[in-house]
Design an enzyme around this catalytic site. Structure first.
Site, mmCIF file in Angstrom:
data_model
loop_
_atom_site.group_PDB
_atom_site.id
_atom_site.type_symbol
_atom_site.label_atom_id
_atom_site.label_comp_id
_atom_site.label_asym_id
_atom_site.label_seq_id
_atom_site.Cartn_x
_atom_site.Cartn_y
_atom_site.Cartn_z
ATOM 1 N N GLY A 96 10.172 -0.011 5.695
ATOM 2 C CA GLY A 96 8.999 -0.765 5.271
ATOM 3 C C GLY A 96 7.981 0.147 4.619
ATOM 4 N N CYS A 97 7.027 -0.465 3.929
ATOM 5 C CA CYS A 97 6.033 0.314 3.199
ATOM 6 C C CYS A 97 5.112 1.067 4.151
ATOM 7 C CB CYS A 97 5.242 -0.585 2.258
ATOM 8 S SG CYS A 97 4.605 -2.087 3.044
ATOM 9 N N TYR A 98 4.529 0.361 5.119
ATOM 10 C CA TYR A 98 3.652 1.049 6.075
ATOM 11 C C TYR A 98 4.410 2.119 6.869
ATOM 12 C CZ TYR A 98 -0.017 -2.606 5.532
ATOM 13 O OH TYR A 98 -0.978 -3.452 5.067
ATOM 14 N N THR A 107 6.926 3.918 6.002
ATOM 15 C CA THR A 107 7.203 5.083 5.158
ATOM 16 C C THR A 107 5.995 6.012 5.112
ATOM 17 O OG1 THR A 107 8.811 3.891 3.805
ATOM 18 C CG2 THR A 107 7.794 5.840 2.812
ATOM 19 N N ALA A 108 4.837 5.452 4.787
ATOM 20 C CA ALA A 108 3.631 6.287 4.703
ATOM 21 C C ALA A 108 3.291 6.890 6.062
ATOM 22 C CB ALA A 108 2.461 5.464 4.173
#
Lengths: 345, 345, 345, 345
Positions: free
Chosen positions: D148-150, D152-153
Site C-alpha cells: 500500500g501507499c502509506y 511503503t512510505a
C-alpha cells in the site's frame, strides 16, 4: 419575519443559512430538502454546530404556508416550477434562485434547459431580480427570478456600456471563468478533486443555459436584440466568477470614459465598485461578500474594450443577491445583513 | 553532444535539466547562472539528488566555447542579447528561450520590453523556433529564438484557420490563462501563495509583450497585417496555459470543417493533437509533455468560432520546444527525448 | 471606543480591519505601518474600497496616545517590544499579537527568537491572552500577549486532558499543519506559489518558537513541567491550522470519556466546539470564524489518544482572539463582533 | 513481453499505462475493466490520444492466459482475490496492487477490510513486494502483493531504525498525509473539489486498513511485535504522501547517526534518497518519480526522533513499485523504465 429555505442542503441554501443567521429581520423557520429530510442540518454540515441545528423537512405547501412568510428556493432547475404557482396562490412570496422562472418564453426554457417549463402564469408574475436594474419591480414582486451567477457578473459589467451606446451590440464576447462551487454539491468526475485541482477546463462552449438569460435582459434594458458569444471555464478554486467581456468600442471612448460612465451609473449601487485604470479586480477581492467589482481597458490598437467583472458566485451570484432582493421586497435597506467585508486572503 | 544551460536555476532551466537528463544524444556539460554560481544545483533543487549534482558556473564566453557544442539560454529578457552575438561568432549555436531575439524590429522590442534590444546582426540571424511552422529554417539555424509560451499556444491554435481563410483577420481576440510557473521563480506579491491560491487575476490587459510576437508571426506565415486583442489571466495552478481564441468565421465553416482542416494541416506534427467536436482540452491533458491540444466550437448563432488551445508552459511553451528545435537543428527525430506521457492526474 | 492597528498592512492587521469594521463598540481610528505609511490602505488592498479607505500612518507614541484608547500590534516579532512599555506608561492598553510579550523569561525569548527581548517590566505586566483560560487576568490587563496560532490550537486541545490527568505529561507529540497565510505577507521561496501549490512541506522540526510558549502555558495551568515534541508542516491552503496531538492515556479513558470531559470543561466557552465520536473537524469548518473545533480518538490497541484541534489561524489564531480579549478587557460580551458563520465551502 | 492491466480505468491503472508506455521490455497487450469494457481508453482519458488507444476488455481467464505473460491488478480491494488463484494455476504471474493478498492471516483481512479474504493458497504464495526489502523472494515470485501507499512510505522510513535498535518499538506514531488521488477516481463528497480544496481533513483515525500491513511487515523484518498509532489526513493536493513518524530514541543517537545509518542501509537502493540534517523532503521532490526521500530530526529535549518520508502515492506507492517488482521478477535492472526525473515545480 419567518422564512424558509428549500434546498437547504446545497451550497446556495447553505449560503442563505450563513447570511440569514446574522440578518436583523429575517429569521429562518424551516429548512426544507426532500432528499435529506429528517436529518439535522448539523449532520450534513458539522460547521453549523451551535449556529443552526434545525432538522430538514419535506416540502408540503400547506405546512409551509402556515409557518413562513416567504420562501427561498435554492433548488436545481426543474424543481421550483412544480411548487411556486401554488405558493403564490397561498400568498407566500417566493425568491427562486434556480433558473425556472428567469426565461419569459417557455419554448426557450425547454430548448436550453431540456426540461418542462414553469406554468405561464408564474412566468408572467416573475420579476427578474437583478437588483441594480429592477428595483421598482422587485419592490412589488410576489415572485423573484433570482439571476444566474454568470448573468449577474456579465450584465452588471456590460449593461451601462451597451445602454450608453459605447459598444457595438453585435460584437459582444464573454469569456467566463468560475470556481467549482458553482457546479453545486452533486458529485461527478467534473468536480472530482484529482481531475480538477491544478487543472483548467473549458466546458459547454456556446451552449450554456445562461446565454438566453443574458440576451433577454440585454434586450429588456436596452431594447437591443443581441447574440452574445459565451464560453465557460472551470478554474481550480472554490468560489468566484470572473467574466472577461470583449466588445468593439463605438466611438473614441477611452478607458477613463468607461470608468467615469460606470461610476456615475452605479453611484447609488453600494454593491458595485468600479476600479481605476490599470487595476483589474481579482475574485478574492469580493470573496464572501455581495460586491461586484469591475475594471476596464480600452485597447486603442484594436478598438476593443475589455471589461473584467468579478463576483462571489454564491453571494452576489446567488444567496447574497437573493437577500438583497428580500430586503428590497420588504422595504428594508438593501445592504441589511450583507455588510460582510470580503475575506482576503 | 555536450550542451550548456544558462539560467539553470530558473524554472525553464530546471525543465531543460529534467528533459535533457533522459535525452539520448544531448549531454549536459555546464549549468550556468550568475546569481547562484558556485553552488550545487542540488542545493537549490534537492529533488535533483543522484540525478544532476553539478555546480553552477559563471558565464565566460571562452570557457563555454571550449566545452559545449550548443547553449540554451533560459534567462530573463535583457540577458542573452549581451552574449549571443559573440557566441555565434565563436561557432556556438544558441537556443534562446528568452524574448530577446524574437522581434525583428529593435524599436518594437524596446517599446514592449522597455529594454535595450539585441544587436541587429543577431536579430537577423535568429530563426523563430515555432517548430511546426519553420522546420526548414530551424534545420540551418545558428540561433533559435524560441517562442514565448502564450504565442506558442495562440499561434498553433490560430494559424491554420487564418492561413486557410476560415476566419476574419480583424476579429481575433485571445483570452489567455496561465498557471503561476509562467511567472518564474522570482518572488513577488503577484506569485505569493496567499494572494494567488483560490484566486483568479487578470493582468497586463492589452499590454503584454507577447502581442507583437504573435502579430509578427501571423504576418510572416499569412502575409496578413493583424492587430489582436490579447488578455492574460493568472490561474491558481502551477503549470499550463489555455488560450481561448475567438474569431469571426468567414464563410459557413462548421466545427467539423475546422477539425478536418486542422487534422490535415497537422498530420505530420506529432505534438499537435486535434479534439473531436464537443470535446475541449484541459491543461492537465498535456501536463509534463510537449503536446499542444486544440478543440473547436463554431457558434452558428453568432458566427464566431472558439478555438481552445492548451500547452504545458514549461514544456511546449519553453524547454520542450527548445529541445524539439535542438533535435531539428541536429537532424534528429523531433520527438527524441520528448515522449513523456502527460502526467494525469 | 477608538482603537488603532499597528502593522495594518499585514494579514493579521488586515483581519483586524475585517472583523472590527462590523464591531459594535470598537472603531478604527488609526492604521499604522512604518513601511507603507502615507499610502491608503485601499491601494494595498483594493478589496477595502468603500469599506476602509484610511491612510496608513507612522507610529508616534504621543500622537497615538492622543487619538486612540487601545492599540493592537499585528507586527512581526521584535517590533512591539520597542513601543509597548511607553504606551502602557501613557495609559494606552495594548494587545500584542506578536510573540514579544508571551515568554516570561527573557533568556528563553532570546534563545528561540534570536532577538532582543522586551523590557522585563512589560513582560511582568503582560497577561497571556488565551481567552478560555485566563479571563480574570485578561479583564484587568493593560497588556495582552495574544497567543500564537499553533499554541492556541494546541493548548485548547490538550489542556483539559492534561489538567484532568487523562494523559501522560511526558508523552505529548504535536503534529501541526498550517495554511500559508500563517507565514505572513512577506514574499519568499517558502511561500512562492509554484513551490508550494500541490506540495506539502515539513519545516522547523523541533525548533519552532512556539514550543516554549506551549510548555510555559501547560505549566502555568497544570503546574506540570513538560517537554513536547512539536513538528510543523505547510499545507497548500490559505487559512487554517490543524494540530493532531498524540498522548499516552493514563487510565482506561475512552473516546467518550474525553468527549464528555471536554464538553463539561468548555460548557461556558462559546468558541470551543467538541465533536462526537468518529467525527473529526476539518479546517474549513472554522474558516473565517473564531471557533476552535476538537475531535478525539482513543486507540485501544496502543493506549494512545489522538486529539484533532482546528482553528482559523488568522481569527482564533490571531485577530479574532485579540478581539475576544478586547471584549473581555472592556466588559463586553466576548462574542461581540465575532459571530461570523464559518465560510463553507 | 506482453502484459495486461486489470482496472486500467482507475488512477493506478492509468499510471501503469503512463510508465509502461516507455518501458523497454514490457508491452501493454490488454487493458481490462469490467465497468468500462468496450470503450476506448482514449474516451475515458483523452490525454492518451496517439499514445494508447486500446479498447478496454472484460476479464476472461482463458483469454488473458492466451495473450499475456503477466497481469497487473490495479483494482479496488475485493476483486483480485476472485481471479488470481486461477491465473497462477494457468501459469500467469500476477502483481496485485490491491490489498487482497497483503495480509497473511485471512481473519485479519476480514477484520480490517470487512470483505471476504482471498483463498489461503494464494495468500501463502504471495510475496510482499516492498522492493527494497524482499528482492530475493520477489525474484522467484508468481504473485506479488504490491504494498500500500502509506505502508511503503512508513516502512521505508522506519525499518532501518527499528532493525538497528535505534528506536523503541512501543513508541511508534505515524502521522500520515495524502493527496487526493490516493482516494481513487470514484466520486464522493470526500473527494468533491469544493469540500476538499483549501481544506485539510483527518479521517479513519486508528482504523485504517494499512495498520495491520505495517505491523505485519515490521514483524517480518525485525521479529518485533509492534502496535503502531496511525493517523491519516487528506491534503488539498493531487499526488504525494508524507509520513511524519515519531519514535523514542533508544540510546544517544543523534540526527547524524540516523542519517549515516540510513545512507549505509540504502546504499544499494537507488530509489531511496537520504536528506542531510536540517533538510526535510517535500512531496513535490518525488512527484511523478519512484523515489522515496527521507529526512530526520532528533529532538534532544524530548528524546524523540522525527522521520519524514515522502513518496508519490501513484508511483512508489503503486504503479512504480509494481514495475520495479516486475523488473526484479524478470531479472531486469530494477530501474528500467523508472528513471523519470521528479516533475518540479
Amino acid at each position: 419575519m419567518k422564512v424558509g429555505i428549500v434546498g437547504a442542503n446545497g451550497y446556495s441554501g447553505l449560503e442563505l443559512i450563513r447570511l440569514l443567521t446574522n440578518h436583523p429581520v429575517a429569521e429562518i423557520e424551516m429548512l426544507i430538502s426532500h432528499s435529506t429530510s429528517g436529518q439535522s442540518i448539523k449532520t450534513i454540515y458539522p460547521h453549523l454546530k451551535d449556529i443552526c441545528e434545525m432538522d430538514l423537512e419535506d416540502l408540503t405547501i400547506d405546512e409551509v404556508a402556515g409557518r413562513v412568510e416567504l420562501l427561498f428556493f435554492a433548488t436545481p432547475s426543474g424543481v421550483s416550477s412544480h411548487y411556486i404557482a401554488s405558493l403564490i396562490d397561498k400568498g407566500i412570496p417566493c425568491i427562486d434562485l434556480s433558473g425556472d422562472h428567469r426565461l419569459l418564453d417557455p419554448a426557450t426554457y425547454q430548448a436550453w434547459y431540456h426540461k418542462e417549463p414553469a406554468p405561464i402564469k408564474a412566468l408572467n408574475q416573475a420579476v427578474y431580480g437583478l437588483s441594480e436594474f429592477f428595483q421598482t419591480e422587485i419592490k412589488d414582486a410576489q415572485l423573484i427570478a433570482n439571476p444566474g451567477c454568470y448573468p449577474t457578473a456579465t450584465l452588471l459589467g456590460i449593461l451601462p456600456a451597451l445602454k450608453k451606446g459605447f459598444i457595438n451590440k453585435d460584437s459582444i464576447i464573454i469569456d467566463a471563468k468560475s470556481g467549482l462551487s458553482g457546479a453545486g454539491r452533486g458529485t461527478s468526475l467534473m468536480t472530482h478533486f484529482a481531475e480538477t485541482n491544478d487543472n483548467l477546463k473549458a466546458y459547454n462552449l456556446g451552449s450554456h443555459q445562461h446565454i438566453p438569460e443574458i440576451e433577454q435582459t440585454l434586450k429588456k434594458v436596452t431594447q437591443l436584440e443581441t447574440r452574445v458569444t459565451f464560453s465557460t471555464h472551470l478554474v481550480p478554486m472554490t468560489r468566484g466568477i470572473m467574466c472577461t467581456i470583449y466588445a468593439k468600442v463605438m466611438g473614441s471612448q477611452t478607458t477613463e470614459d468607461f470608468i467615469k460612465e460606470y461610476k456615475t451609473f452605479y453611484k447609488n449601487s453600494p454593491f458595485v465598485r468600479i476600479r481605476e485604470a490599470g487595476q483589474w479586480p481579482t475574485t478574492k477581492d469580493v470573496s464572501g461578500s455581495n460586491y461586484c467589482d469591475i475594471g476596464f481597458n480600452v485597447d486603442e490598437r484594436t478598438g476593443q474594450v475589455t471589461i473584467v467583472s468579478v463576483i462571489d458566485n454564491l453571494v452576489k451570484g446567488a444567496a447574497g443577491q437573493a437577500i438583497q432582493n428580500f430586503n428590497l421586497m420588504n422595504g428594508l435597506d438593501q445592504q441589511m445583513g450583507l455588510k460582510q467585508v470580503p475575506m482576503y486572503p
